[in-house]
Design an enzyme around this catalytic site. Structure first.
Site, PDB file in Angstrom:
ATOM      1  N   PRO A 137      46.031  40.915  36.811  1.00 13.86           N
ATOM      2  CA  PRO A 137      45.997  42.197  37.506  1.00 13.86           C
ATOM      3  C   PRO A 137      44.876  42.405  38.514  1.00 13.86           C
ATOM      4  O   PRO A 137      43.704  42.389  38.185  1.00 13.86           O
ATOM      5  CB  PRO A 137      45.866  43.217  36.382  1.00 13.86           C
ATOM      6  CG  PRO A 137      46.263  42.511  35.160  1.00 13.86           C
ATOM      7  CD  PRO A 137      45.844  41.101  35.375  1.00 13.86           C
ATOM      8  N   GLU A 138      45.283  42.599  39.754  1.00 17.78           N
ATOM      9  CA  GLU A 138      44.438  43.139  40.808  1.00 17.78           C
ATOM     10  C   GLU A 138      45.181  44.381  41.297  1.00 17.78           C
ATOM     11  O   GLU A 138      46.216  44.731  40.739  1.00 17.78           O
ATOM     12  CB  GLU A 138      44.267  42.114  41.937  1.00 17.78           C
ATOM     13  CG  GLU A 138      43.653  40.801  41.452  1.00 17.78           C
ATOM     14  CD  GLU A 138      43.413  39.816  42.583  1.00 17.78           C
ATOM     15  OE1 GLU A 138      42.489  40.053  43.360  1.00 17.78           O
ATOM     16  OE2 GLU A 138      44.141  38.833  42.676  1.00 17.78           O
ATOM     17  N   LYS A 167      41.691  49.240  39.971  1.00 20.02           N
ATOM     18  CA  LYS A 167      42.463  48.572  38.923  1.00 20.02           C
ATOM     19  C   LYS A 167      42.684  49.465  37.712  1.00 20.02           C
ATOM     20  O   LYS A 167      43.136  48.985  36.666  1.00 20.02           O
ATOM     21  CB  LYS A 167      41.739  47.285  38.510  1.00 20.02           C
ATOM     22  CG  LYS A 167      41.585  46.280  39.656  1.00 20.02           C
ATOM     23  CD  LYS A 167      40.702  45.120  39.254  1.00 20.02           C
ATOM     24  CE  LYS A 167      40.377  44.242  40.471  1.00 20.02           C
ATOM     25  NZ  LYS A 167      39.384  43.208  40.145  1.00 20.02           N
ATOM     26  N   HIS A 185      52.242  39.591  22.232  1.00 15.77           N
ATOM     27  CA  HIS A 185      51.028  40.228  22.730  1.00 15.77           C
ATOM     28  C   HIS A 185      51.218  41.700  23.066  1.00 15.77           C
ATOM     29  O   HIS A 185      50.381  42.288  23.760  1.00 15.77           O
ATOM     30  CB  HIS A 185      50.497  39.464  23.950  1.00 15.77           C
ATOM     31  CG  HIS A 185      50.112  38.049  23.639  1.00 15.77           C
ATOM     32  ND1 HIS A 185      50.518  36.979  24.398  1.00 15.77           N
ATOM     33  CD2 HIS A 185      49.389  37.541  22.612  1.00 15.77           C
ATOM     34  CE1 HIS A 185      50.034  35.861  23.858  1.00 15.77           C
ATOM     35  NE2 HIS A 185      49.359  36.177  22.778  1.00 15.77           N
ATOM     36  N   ARG A 196      44.462  38.664  26.148  1.00 14.19           N
ATOM     37  CA  ARG A 196      43.046  38.468  25.841  1.00 14.19           C
ATOM     38  C   ARG A 196      42.301  39.709  25.383  1.00 14.19           C
ATOM     39  O   ARG A 196      41.171  39.586  24.895  1.00 14.19           O
ATOM     40  CB  ARG A 196      42.339  37.843  27.056  1.00 14.19           C
ATOM     41  CG  ARG A 196      42.662  36.382  27.206  1.00 14.19           C
ATOM     42  CD  ARG A 196      42.159  35.800  28.504  1.00 14.19           C
ATOM     43  NE  ARG A 196      40.705  35.763  28.557  1.00 14.19           N
ATOM     44  CZ  ARG A 196      40.024  35.328  29.611  1.00 14.19           C
ATOM     45  NH1 ARG A 196      40.672  34.918  30.689  1.00 14.19           N
ATOM     46  NH2 ARG A 196      38.728  35.311  29.592  1.00 14.19           N
ATOM     47  N   ARG A 204      25.207  47.678  51.424  1.00 15.54           N
ATOM     48  CA  ARG A 204      25.148  46.551  50.499  1.00 15.54           C
ATOM     49  C   ARG A 204      24.632  45.301  51.206  1.00 15.54           C
ATOM     50  O   ARG A 204      25.036  45.012  52.330  1.00 15.54           O
ATOM     51  CB  ARG A 204      26.583  46.316  49.987  1.00 15.54           C
ATOM     52  CG  ARG A 204      26.776  45.108  49.174  1.00 15.54           C
ATOM     53  CD  ARG A 204      26.286  45.331  47.778  1.00 15.54           C
ATOM     54  NE  ARG A 204      26.563  44.149  46.982  1.00 15.54           N
ATOM     55  CZ  ARG A 204      26.817  44.159  45.687  1.00 15.54           C
ATOM     56  NH1 ARG A 204      26.826  45.294  45.036  1.00 15.54           N
ATOM     57  NH2 ARG A 204      27.044  43.052  45.045  1.00 15.54           N
ATOM     58  N   ARG A 239      32.484  33.107  40.736  1.00 10.07           N
ATOM     59  CA  ARG A 239      33.921  32.893  40.568  1.00 10.07           C
ATOM     60  C   ARG A 239      34.388  31.723  41.419  1.00 10.07           C
ATOM     61  O   ARG A 239      33.837  31.456  42.488  1.00 10.07           O
ATOM     62  CB  ARG A 239      34.704  34.149  41.000  1.00 10.07           C
ATOM     63  CG  ARG A 239      34.189  35.451  40.415  1.00 10.07           C
ATOM     64  CD  ARG A 239      34.428  35.540  38.933  1.00 10.07           C
ATOM     65  NE  ARG A 239      35.825  35.458  38.603  1.00 10.07           N
ATOM     66  CZ  ARG A 239      36.669  36.485  38.615  1.00 10.07           C
ATOM     67  NH1 ARG A 239      36.241  37.680  38.930  1.00 10.07           N
ATOM     68  NH2 ARG A 239      37.920  36.317  38.309  1.00 10.07           N
TER      69      ARG A 239
END
Length: 266
Positions: free
Chosen positions: A2-3, A59, A92, A114, A153, A252
């Site tokens: 999921p994004e 999300k 699941h 998970r 940032r 990542r």
DNA sequence: GAATATGTTTCGAG
DNA sequence: ACTCGAAACATATT
């Protein structure tokens, strides 16, 4: 999985399956996905409630009812499926919401291998804080707002785009895809971007997100970077055919084209 | 067994 | 005050 585009498709699943219907029963098959509440309290609070129009930010999925609102986060492996209530649950499936009329009851299922995230009440302090800290939603962010959050940032572009408090909704795949299509190296710094590059980034971000939302996920097309991710030993760039590079950036796995996305000059 | 995985938070270090 | 990297969460796959 999921994004933002995946969560947007879960929002549609939820709306089609449950909106306007009454929750008849809630079965918690694994209370490991519940945060700040118990199985007993959740099913008591939700039984008899009507599901209203769901919302998404980044999300996060917000499930409104005429009772308490719920927050769902899908971590890396979560999803939402709509099934016939008679279908046997998946291994699941952690929570089953049985909905609607008695003749043909449907079931909304929170499925997650998970269990990295899960379900909260919307007024839970921890979840409320996390939602509060989200940056603008990546699907609708304006050029001006994107510029503003990037200006605030420093550091690598990839780590900024991946940070949900800067911009909400992008994950590892989408970030690599957008940077590749915008021809920006992931290790460029936010401060090094020119006006033109920021414009390209915003344009590309919108384009990639819109087609991904249409597809329900980041589409693994051959003409996109995502389609080349799984090739063993490094795949060729869909643009220029040179071998793609891989290295960890912002912790990542990161894929980029050394020719189309030139190394930042130090 | 080891390495890896589309996510996020926390913590110590620079 | 920020940013980064590593570790932790829980589980399956290669």
């Amino acid at each position: 999985m999921p994004e933002l585009p995946d969560v947007e498709s879960f929002r549609k699943v939820l709306a089609d399956c449950a909106q306007g219907r009454t929750i008849r029963r809630v079965e918690i098959r694994d209370s490991g996905v519940l945060h700040g509440t118990s199985a007993r309290r959740l099913s008591r609070d939700l039984a008899g409630r009507e599901v209203q129009e769901p919302e998404r930010h980044g999300k996060w999925l917000v499930v409104h009812t005429d009772g308490p609102a719920l927050l769902l986060h899908f971590g890396m492996t979560g999803r939402l499926v709509c099934a016939d209530a008679d279908d046997p649950p998946h291994r699941h499936d952690r929570i089953l919401f049985t909905l609607g009329d008695m003749r043909r009851p449907r079931q909304l299922r929170y499925r997650d291998q998970r269990k990295l995230q899960g379900l909260w009440y919307a007024d839970d302090p921890e979840a409320a804080r996390r939602l509060d800290e989200q940056g603008p939603d990546a699907l609708t962010v304006s050029r001006a707002d994107l510029d503003a959050v990037l200006a605030a940032r420093r550091g690598h572009l990839k780590s900024a785009l991946l940070d949900q408090s800067v911009l909400a909704g992008l994950g590892n795949l989408l970030t690599d895809e957008i940077l590749w299509q915008a021809r920006l190296h992931p290790a460029r710094t936010t401060r090094s971007l020119t006006e033109d590059e920021r414009a390209a980034l915003h344009r590309t971000l919108r384009r990639v997100l819109r087609s991904s939302v249409r597809a329900g996920h980041v589409p693994p097309r051959d003409t996109w970077l995502t389609g080349r991710r799984d090739a063993p030993g490094g795949a060729p760039c869909p643009h220029c055919d040179i071998r793609l590079s891989t290295a960890p950036v912002a912790g990542r796995t990161t894929l980029w084209c050394p020719r189309c996305q030139p190394e930042p000059s130090p």
